[in-house]
Enzyme design. Structure first.
Site, short mmCIF file in Angstrom:
data_model
loop_
_atom_site.label_atom_id
_atom_site.label_comp_id
_atom_site.label_asym_id
_atom_site.label_seq_id
_atom_site.Cartn_x
_atom_site.Cartn_y
_atom_site.Cartn_z
N LYS A 111 0.81 -1.22 0.00
CA LYS A 111 0.00 0.00 0.00
C LYS A 111 0.85 1.26 0.00
O LYS A 111 0.47 2.26 -0.62
CB LYS A 111 -0.95 0.01 1.21
CG LYS A 111 -1.99 -1.08 1.13
CD LYS A 111 -3.19 -0.80 2.01
CE LYS A 111 -4.31 -1.81 1.68
NZ LYS A 111 -5.32 -1.90 2.74
N LYS A 193 -9.93 -11.87 -6.68
CA LYS A 193 -10.71 -12.13 -5.48
C LYS A 193 -11.87 -11.14 -5.42
O LYS A 193 -11.71 -9.97 -5.79
CB LYS A 193 -9.77 -11.92 -4.27
CG LYS A 193 -10.40 -12.22 -2.93
CD LYS A 193 -9.37 -12.08 -1.82
CE LYS A 193 -10.06 -11.81 -0.50
NZ LYS A 193 -9.14 -11.57 0.61
N LYS A 196 -15.09 -5.32 -3.12
CA LYS A 196 -15.94 -4.17 -3.40
C LYS A 196 -15.22 -3.15 -4.30
O LYS A 196 -15.82 -2.61 -5.23
CB LYS A 196 -16.32 -3.52 -2.07
CG LYS A 196 -17.01 -2.18 -2.24
CD LYS A 196 -18.34 -2.14 -1.56
CE LYS A 196 -18.89 -0.74 -1.64
NZ LYS A 196 -20.32 -0.70 -1.70
#
Ligand code: TRP
Length: 331
Positions: A111, A193, A196
């Protein structure tokens, strides 16, 4: 009863990936364990996020969890920011956590590479997670593969704190991972995977029309180009979803009709849509009921936070004392 802690970020609506992969498991576990289920809104602000939608997303996650069967009579459901002891304990843990350990976390490396200036909160994310778990002295943490490294760090923080402030005694028990049958639910793109942020999900509260509109264009066996081409169910994600939502005889029928080209992909998806719709119907009903009575949800989350604060308060009194702080005039 052994205690379980688990957290879920308030991404808004739950989807069938979260449900099959985690939430169904929690619903089962609440019968045999003392479960704490926490909507971790403070974790959700460690990346870029929209302040204007955080409370709605938190609310919808709580409603989704209740509708999916988290029973407030059995489990303690609450919102992380409603229990300020989480961040207090996180600060204390920060003082025993080596930066090097935080920097080598895979999720952090992943990240942080997307930022020009990396927020310290992203680095300290696992310290907050350690505080979540140890605040309640949880014995077990149901986690997916991607969180195992964070849990390992939690155990290290636990050992280090115990060493320094409890003379090596197990003031904080070392939490163990509870790895469930690894379910990797692939999204409707047939590739990544279900998530959202990738827009490849079916929402747990989607209407029958929404379910169909999402399933209809979903990826199947890429080699099956024409209706009359035989397909290979083993490489088709729609077939994998049948295994979760359809009875065994239907699963067999689907495989046979795929291999023989007896059914086209659309026929197969129609059957899946019906079964997904049926499985989600009771959840949708409960969610509608809760949405019609928001005061009930406020009440449940209030009671959950109160219970959590009581437990957290007991831990923190002893932690502050062991770390040498001047006692406060407590109520
Ligand atoms: N990091 C977890 C995730 O992204 C969420 C989480 C926060 C959590 N605190 C936790 C999970 C404590 C288990 C226990 O999935």
């Amino acid at each position: 009863m052994p205690r379980i802690f688990s957290g879920i970020q308030p991404s808004g609506e739950l989807h069938i990936g979260n449900w099959l992969g985690a939430v169904q498991n929690w619903v089962r576990l609440q019968h045999t364990y003392d479960c704490l289920i926490c909507v971790v809104d403070q974790h959700a602000i460690t990346g870029k996020y929209e302040a204007g939608s955080l409370s709605r997303r938190t609310w919808e996650m709580a409603v989704g969890l209740l509708a999916a069967g988290i029973d407030p009579e059995r489990a303690t459901l609450f919102v992380q920011s409603h229990v300020p002891e989480h961040v207090e304990l996180m600060w204390l843990f920060n003082t025993v956590t080596p930066i090097g350990e935080l920097e080598r976390m895979t999720q952090f490396k992943d990240k942080s590479s997307r930022y020009e200036s990396v927020p310290a909160g992203l680095l300290n994310y696992p310290v907050l997670m350690a505080a979540d778990i140890l605040l309640y002295r949880a014995d077990l943490v149901p986690v997916g593969e991607d969180q195992v490294q964070h849990l390992e760090l939690t155990r290290e923080i636990c050992r280090k704190w115990n060493q320094e402030f409890a003379g090596g005694a197990q003031f904080f028990p070392e939490p163990q991972p509870l790895l469930s049958e690894a379910k990797r639910i692939i999204g409707l793109d047939g590739q990544a995977k279900m998530s959202k942020s990738l827009g490849n999900t079916i929402g747990l509260l989607d209407s029958p029309e929404e379910i169909w509109n999402k399933l209809r264009p979903a990826k199947t066996d890429p080699a099956r180009l024409r209706r009359q081409d035989p397909g290979n169910p083993d490489v088709c994600n729609i077939y994998s979803l049948h295994k979760y939502f359809s009875p065994p005889e239907t699963v067999t029928l689907v495989a046979d009709n795929c291999r023989s080209a007896g059914w086209g992909c659309i026929d197969c998806k129609k059957v899946l849509a019906e079964n997904v719709t049926a499985a989600l119907a009771p959840i949708r009903e409960r969610a509608a009921e809760l949405t019609a009575h928001p005061d009930r949800v406020v009440e449940l989350l209030g009671a959950g936070a109160e219970k959590a604060r009581r437990l957290a308060g007991e831990t923190m009194r002893e932690v502050r004392d062991r770390m040498g702080f001047l006692p406060r005039r407590d109520t």
